[in-house]
Design a protein around this motif. Structure first.
Motif, short mmCIF file in Angstrom:
data_model
loop_
_atom_site.label_atom_id
_atom_site.label_comp_id
_atom_site.label_asym_id
_atom_site.label_seq_id
_atom_site.Cartn_x
_atom_site.Cartn_y
_atom_site.Cartn_z
N MET A 1 39.40 27.09 39.20
CA MET A 1 40.13 28.08 38.42
C MET A 1 39.17 29.20 38.04
O MET A 1 38.10 28.97 37.51
N ALA A 2 39.58 30.42 38.30
CA ALA A 2 38.78 31.59 37.96
C ALA A 2 39.37 32.28 36.73
O ALA A 2 40.57 32.23 36.51
N ARG A 3 38.49 32.91 35.98
CA ARG A 3 38.93 33.79 34.88
C ARG A 3 38.99 35.19 35.48
O ARG A 3 37.98 35.74 35.90
N VAL A 4 40.20 35.75 35.51
CA VAL A 4 40.45 37.02 36.20
C VAL A 4 40.82 38.11 35.20
O VAL A 4 41.69 37.92 34.36
N LEU A 5 40.14 39.24 35.31
CA LEU A 5 40.51 40.45 34.58
C LEU A 5 41.34 41.30 35.52
O LEU A 5 40.84 41.77 36.55
N LEU A 6 42.62 41.47 35.21
CA LEU A 6 43.56 42.21 36.07
C LEU A 6 43.89 43.53 35.40
O LEU A 6 44.41 43.55 34.29
N ILE A 7 43.59 44.64 36.08
CA ILE A 7 43.81 45.97 35.51
C ILE A 7 44.77 46.74 36.41
O ILE A 7 44.47 47.03 37.57
N ASP A 8 45.95 47.04 35.85
CA ASP A 8 46.97 47.80 36.58
C ASP A 8 47.86 48.49 35.57
O ASP A 8 48.30 47.86 34.60
N ASP A 9 48.12 49.77 35.77
CA ASP A 9 48.95 50.52 34.83
C ASP A 9 50.43 50.27 35.01
O ASP A 9 51.22 50.51 34.11
N ASN A 10 50.84 49.73 36.16
CA ASN A 10 52.24 49.45 36.42
C ASN A 10 52.59 48.06 35.87
O ASN A 10 52.12 47.05 36.38
N ALA A 11 53.41 48.02 34.82
CA ALA A 11 53.71 46.77 34.12
C ALA A 11 54.32 45.73 35.06
O ALA A 11 53.97 44.54 34.98
N GLU A 12 55.22 46.15 35.92
CA GLU A 12 55.89 45.20 36.81
C GLU A 12 54.90 44.57 37.79
O GLU A 12 54.89 43.35 37.98
N ILE A 13 54.06 45.39 38.39
CA ILE A 13 53.06 44.87 39.33
C ILE A 13 52.06 44.00 38.59
O ILE A 13 51.68 42.92 39.07
N ARG A 14 51.63 44.45 37.43
CA ARG A 14 50.66 43.69 36.63
C ARG A 14 51.21 42.31 36.28
O ARG A 14 50.53 41.29 36.46
N ASN A 109 49.37 36.34 48.31
CA ASN A 109 48.68 35.16 48.82
C ASN A 109 47.27 35.51 49.30
O ASN A 109 46.33 34.75 49.09
N ASN A 110 47.14 36.67 49.93
CA ASN A 110 45.83 37.11 50.40
C ASN A 110 44.91 37.42 49.23
O ASN A 110 43.72 37.10 49.28
N LEU A 111 45.45 38.02 48.18
CA LEU A 111 44.64 38.28 46.98
C LEU A 111 44.19 36.97 46.37
O LEU A 111 43.03 36.82 45.99
N LEU A 112 45.07 36.01 46.29
CA LEU A 112 44.74 34.69 45.75
C LEU A 112 43.61 34.05 46.56
O LEU A 112 42.64 33.52 45.99
N SER A 113 43.68 34.13 47.87
CA SER A 113 42.63 33.58 48.72
C SER A 113 41.30 34.28 48.49
O SER A 113 40.25 33.63 48.44
N THR A 114 41.34 35.58 48.34
CA THR A 114 40.12 36.35 48.09
C THR A 114 39.48 35.95 46.76
O THR A 114 38.27 35.75 46.67
N ILE A 115 40.30 35.82 45.73
CA ILE A 115 39.79 35.40 44.42
C ILE A 115 39.20 34.01 44.50
O ILE A 115 38.13 33.74 43.94
N ASN A 116 39.87 33.11 45.21
CA ASN A 116 39.33 31.75 45.38
C ASN A 116 37.96 31.78 46.03
O ASN A 116 37.05 31.07 45.61
N CYS A 117 37.79 32.63 47.04
CA CYS A 117 36.48 32.74 47.72
C CYS A 117 35.42 33.32 46.80
O CYS A 117 34.28 32.84 46.77
N LEU A 118 35.77 34.33 46.04
CA LEU A 118 34.79 34.98 45.16
C LEU A 118 34.39 34.13 43.96
O LEU A 118 33.29 34.28 43.44
N SER A 119 35.26 33.25 43.53
CA SER A 119 34.98 32.50 42.31
C SER A 119 34.32 31.14 42.56
O SER A 119 34.08 30.39 41.65
#
Length: 120
Positions: A1-14, A109-119
């Protein structure tokens, strides 16, 4: 499990992205603006990865990267640029931003895989 800081101005996407990352087992703290992101970084200094929207109002994602790199608690934080409005890869500061592997097919899913690799 990673601690993720997610920054996006679009509330729906965030919110959608945060939920998907949480389902994937990650602890996500969100910010809607660069200033809020810096405040969150001060309050919660131990993130494993930051996910930045490339197109933020007032401060672009690459400018926010500069702010994160200058901040003591986020200077070495791995960063993934993730944008709904980036049809092709862009290069800033030597990083591959909006990589087609992240934006094509199943991007969350691709973002999730990338985060898993980085963390790990």
């Amino acid at each position: 499990m990673a601690r993720v800081l997610l920054i996006d101005d679009n509330a729906e996407i965030r919110e959608t992205t945060a939920i998907r990352l949480q389902i994937g087992g990650h602890h996500v703290i969100t910010a809607a603006s660069p200033q809020e992101a810096m405040d969150v970084a001060d309050e919660h200094p131990h993130f494993d990865v930051a996910v930045l929207d490339l197109h933020l109002p007032k401060v672009a994602g690459d400018e926010l990267l500069d702010l994160l790199r200058a901040h003591r608690t986020t200077a070495d934080l791995p960063v993934v640029f993730y944008s709904a409005n980036a049809p092709h890869a862009t290069s800033v500061h030597g990083l591959s931003l909006a990589d087609t592997r992240l934006t094509k097919g199943r991007p969350l899913n691709n973002l999730l895989s990338t985060i898993n690799c980085l963390s790990h």
